[in-house]
Design an enzyme around this catalytic site. Structure first.
Site, mmCIF file in Angstrom:
data_model
loop_
_atom_site.group_PDB
_atom_site.id
_atom_site.type_symbol
_atom_site.label_atom_id
_atom_site.label_comp_id
_atom_site.label_asym_id
_atom_site.label_seq_id
_atom_site.Cartn_x
_atom_site.Cartn_y
_atom_site.Cartn_z
ATOM 1 C CB CYS A 134 -0.864 0.147 1.332
ATOM 2 S SG CYS A 134 -0.105 -0.168 2.855
ATOM 3 C CE1 TYR A 140 0.862 8.885 -8.528
ATOM 4 C CE2 TYR A 140 2.358 7.594 -10.109
ATOM 5 C CZ TYR A 140 1.713 7.865 -8.737
ATOM 6 O OH TYR A 140 1.964 7.128 -7.590
ATOM 7 N NE ARG A 143 7.220 -0.392 -6.353
ATOM 8 C CZ ARG A 143 6.248 0.229 -6.598
ATOM 9 N NH1 ARG A 143 6.059 1.699 -6.365
ATOM 10 N NH2 ARG A 143 5.103 -0.239 -7.148
ATOM 11 C CE1 TYR A 181 3.918 -3.197 -11.448
ATOM 12 C CE2 TYR A 181 3.944 -0.633 -11.219
ATOM 13 C CZ TYR A 181 3.106 -1.824 -11.485
ATOM 14 O OH TYR A 181 1.980 -1.672 -11.818
ATOM 15 C CG ASP A 224 -1.579 -0.731 -5.681
ATOM 16 O OD1 ASP A 224 -0.642 -0.631 -5.254
ATOM 17 O OD2 ASP A 224 -2.085 -0.759 -6.999
ATOM 18 C CG ASN A 227 -0.760 6.106 -12.354
ATOM 19 O OD1 ASN A 227 -1.240 7.362 -12.299
ATOM 20 N ND2 ASN A 227 0.264 5.702 -11.744
HETATM 21 O O1 LIG Z 1 0.804 0.806 -11.833
HETATM 22 C C1 LIG Z 1 0.830 1.685 -11.257
HETATM 23 O O2 LIG Z 1 0.582 2.905 -11.887
HETATM 24 C C2 LIG Z 1 1.465 1.877 -9.966
HETATM 25 C C3 LIG Z 1 2.089 3.089 -9.666
HETATM 26 C C4 LIG Z 1 3.001 2.957 -8.395
HETATM 27 C C5 LIG Z 1 3.760 4.047 -7.937
HETATM 28 O O3 LIG Z 1 3.405 5.068 -8.477
HETATM 29 O O4 LIG Z 1 4.394 3.842 -7.055
HETATM 30 O O5 LIG Z 1 2.717 1.783 -7.555
HETATM 31 C C6 LIG Z 1 2.184 0.883 -7.916
HETATM 32 O O6 LIG Z 1 2.218 -0.278 -7.169
HETATM 33 C C7 LIG Z 1 1.382 0.777 -9.243
#
Ligand SMILES: O=C(O)c1cc(C(=O)O)oc(=O)c1
Length: 304
Positions: A32, A49, A124, A157, A257, A262
């Site tokens: 989260c 964003y 991350r 990610y 999450d 987004n």
């Molecule tokens: O798919 C996403 O837009 C997104 C963005 C972020 C972030 O901006 O950190 O984190 C997430 O877990 C997923």
């Protein structure tokens, strides 16, 4: 500082339902975020964003409402490498939150130690191009080597199509590696097709790789959405998440999450997202591993 939200921004769902699924005692929401508040913790100049605010108090209220005991707060990209909002939330949690930070190679050992003292246990690395600018892999590898000494792990990610190109880098990381949102599979492709099979092979051949089986609301193409009491939401995601949970029950994590950055289509009812867990972890044993044992082992090893 006053911020204007990205046009079309969807705010998090106010007044989520009470989940029907009562999560096991000690459950951890292991993915989260907090956003600002922007007036207190400004969003980063390099962000892609600008979100609504989502404060630590609102996060902790959601945790209590859903029946969770703890949170893992992952640095959101809108805050860049300024970890103050996440650190402030971890410190205010009374030990009930750990953090995952974003750091640059310029960070000092003393600053890393401060993050550790606040509850940070991972960094991350983000490879999703719409969210971050490119960071050279040698810089990331240097950071990984440094944080490994603190006993931290790396959260990655990326999108499924990019796994082949990133494979050598990921498999060279010296720490536990946690994949966000199952590496974003295209769930309109078959679960037994080459793309998702490559992800399963990645986990199978590398016992240090874990996966979050989170974000069905992001991955789903055909729904139905977790709204209006829907108890069988996001059915197209279920075979993917369930496969990962059943094959790697000791290396999976789950998170809301929240506040769901987004999303473009709809904002899910977080209570119904908790009910979604029943579809992907159907037995009490799998639920306990996913929600309690695994996150405790990774984030609170001293207590587990
Ligand atoms: O798919 C996403 O837009 C997104 C963005 C972020 C972030 O901006 O950190 O984190 C997430 O877990 C997923």
């Amino acid at each position: 500082m006053e911020f204007t939200k990205t046009p079309g921004w969807l705010d998090w769902y106010a007044g989520p339902s009470q989940p029907r699924f009562q999560v096991p005692a000690g459950a951890v929401d292991a993915h989260c975020h907090v956003f600002g508040p922007g007036a207190q913790f400004p969003f980063a100049p390099e962000r892609k964003y600008t979100p609504c605010d989502a404060s630590k108090q609102q996060l902790f209220a959601l945790r209590d409402h859903l029946g969770f005991a703890r949170n893992v707060i992952v640095q959101a990209t809108c805050h860049g490498a300024d970890n103050r909002a996440m650190v402030d939330a971890c410190k205010a949690s009374g030990g009930k939150a750990r953090g995952v930070a974003t750091v640059r190679r310029s960070i000092s050992d003393a600053e890393l130690q401060e993050l550790h003292d606040a509850g940070v246990r991972g960094v991350r690395f983000n490879f999703v191009k719409r969210l971050v600018d490119f960071t050279p892999k040698d810089e990331l590898m240097e950071i990984a080597g440094r944080i490994a000494k603190l006993g931290w792990h790396v959260v990655i990610y990326f999108e499924a199509v990019d796994l082949p190109e990133l494979w050598d880098f990921f498999t060279a990381l010296p720490t536990t590696v946690v994949v966000d949102h199952m590496g974003r599979p295209d769930v309109s492709k078959p679960v037994d097709g080459p793309e998702f099979q490559l992800f399963l092979k990645f986990m199978r051949e590398h016992p240090n790789v874990w996966s979050k089986v989170s974000c069905p609301e992001r991955l789903s193409v055909t729904g139905p959405r977790a709204l209006d009491g829907e108890q069988n939401a996001y059915r197209d995601v279920v075979p993917f998440a369930r496969r990962v949970v059943e094959e790697f029950p000791d290396r999976v994590l789950w998170g809301t999450d929240w506040p769901h950055p987004n999303l473009k289509d709809h904002m899910p009812d977080d209570g119904l997202l908790v009910d979604f867990i029943l579809q992907i972890a159907p037995t009490p044993e799998l639920q306990r591993k996913l929600l309690v044992d695994n996150p405790m082992r990774l984030y609170w090893p001293e207590e587990s």
